[in-house]
Design a protein around this motif. Sequence first.
Motif, PDB file in Angstrom:
ATOM      1  N   ALA A 148       1.005  -1.144   0.076  1.00  0.00           N
ATOM      2  CA  ALA A 148      -0.515  -0.287  -0.426  1.00  0.00           C
ATOM      3  C   ALA A 148       1.043   1.190  -0.254  1.00  0.00           C
ATOM      4  O   ALA A 148       2.144   1.548   0.630  1.00  0.00           O
ATOM      5  N   THR A 149       0.262   2.341  -0.759  1.00  0.00           N
ATOM      6  CA  THR A 149       1.449   3.964  -0.103  1.00  0.00           C
ATOM      7  C   THR A 149       1.208   4.330   0.723  1.00  0.00           C
ATOM      8  O   THR A 149      -0.166   4.116   1.110  1.00  0.00           O
ATOM      9  N   GLU A 150       1.805   4.765   1.346  1.00  0.00           N
ATOM     10  CA  GLU A 150       1.572   5.554   2.674  1.00  0.00           C
ATOM     11  C   GLU A 150       2.362   6.569   2.668  1.00  0.00           C
ATOM     12  O   GLU A 150       3.090   6.531   1.090  1.00  0.00           O
ATOM     13  N   ALA A 151       2.058   7.159   3.147  1.00  0.00           N
ATOM     14  CA  ALA A 151       2.420   9.544   3.066  1.00  0.00           C
ATOM     15  C   ALA A 151       2.975   9.707   4.800  1.00  0.00           C
ATOM     16  O   ALA A 151       1.590   9.393   5.773  1.00  0.00           O
ATOM     17  N   CYS A 152       3.524   9.881   4.774  1.00  0.00           N
ATOM     18  CA  CYS A 152       4.396  10.452   5.993  1.00  0.00           C
ATOM     19  C   CYS A 152       4.887  12.352   5.673  1.00  0.00           C
ATOM     20  O   CYS A 152       4.858  12.832   4.854  1.00  0.00           O
ATOM     21  N   THR A 153       4.415  13.451   7.094  1.00  0.00           N
ATOM     22  CA  THR A 153       4.494  14.707   6.635  1.00  0.00           C
ATOM     23  C   THR A 153       4.743  14.986   8.163  1.00  0.00           C
ATOM     24  O   THR A 153       4.633  14.636   8.984  1.00  0.00           O
TER      25      THR A 153
END
Length: 164
Positions: A148-153
């Motif tokens: 799955a595509t993960e996003a962190c910020t």
Amino acid sequence: AASGARERCTSNDLSWTTGHDPQPAPLKVVPVAGTYSGKLNSGEYGQLTFFASPGGTSLLNIWVPNIGVACTPAGSFPGSVNLSILGGSAITPNASFTATGTQSGVFDNANAKFTYSLAGHFEGATPAGPVTVAGTLREDVVFAASGATEACTSNDLAWTATRS
């Protein structure tokens, strides 16, 4: 309505004047060459450093270690990333700058795309003495984990720095 009758009140035309206290022209801030260091105002993690070039025309070697990031969906990912911008960022005539870009790398043992922005403004000397610079930074990371595509910020983080 007083006593059942309509009443009307007016001030008629009144003249007035106002004065203006002259203000001194703002001082032009000139970026001073040298190494600057500071911290994220949120108090999280460590220092940021950068170098202002001779003549105050660009920033070089921007380094911010251990920027805290939150990931969606949540998982057991690293809680921080480093921001490293080796190339320069031009300092404009009004003493502001913006550095943006993307880099490829590895995050949580996966290929990742890092997107960053750092913006700020040289504010000049403070009553305490040193030349102050302030701004905001942000780093975003996108990578594939478990298919799955993960996003962190980091979200937008305020920072301040002074000349070393």
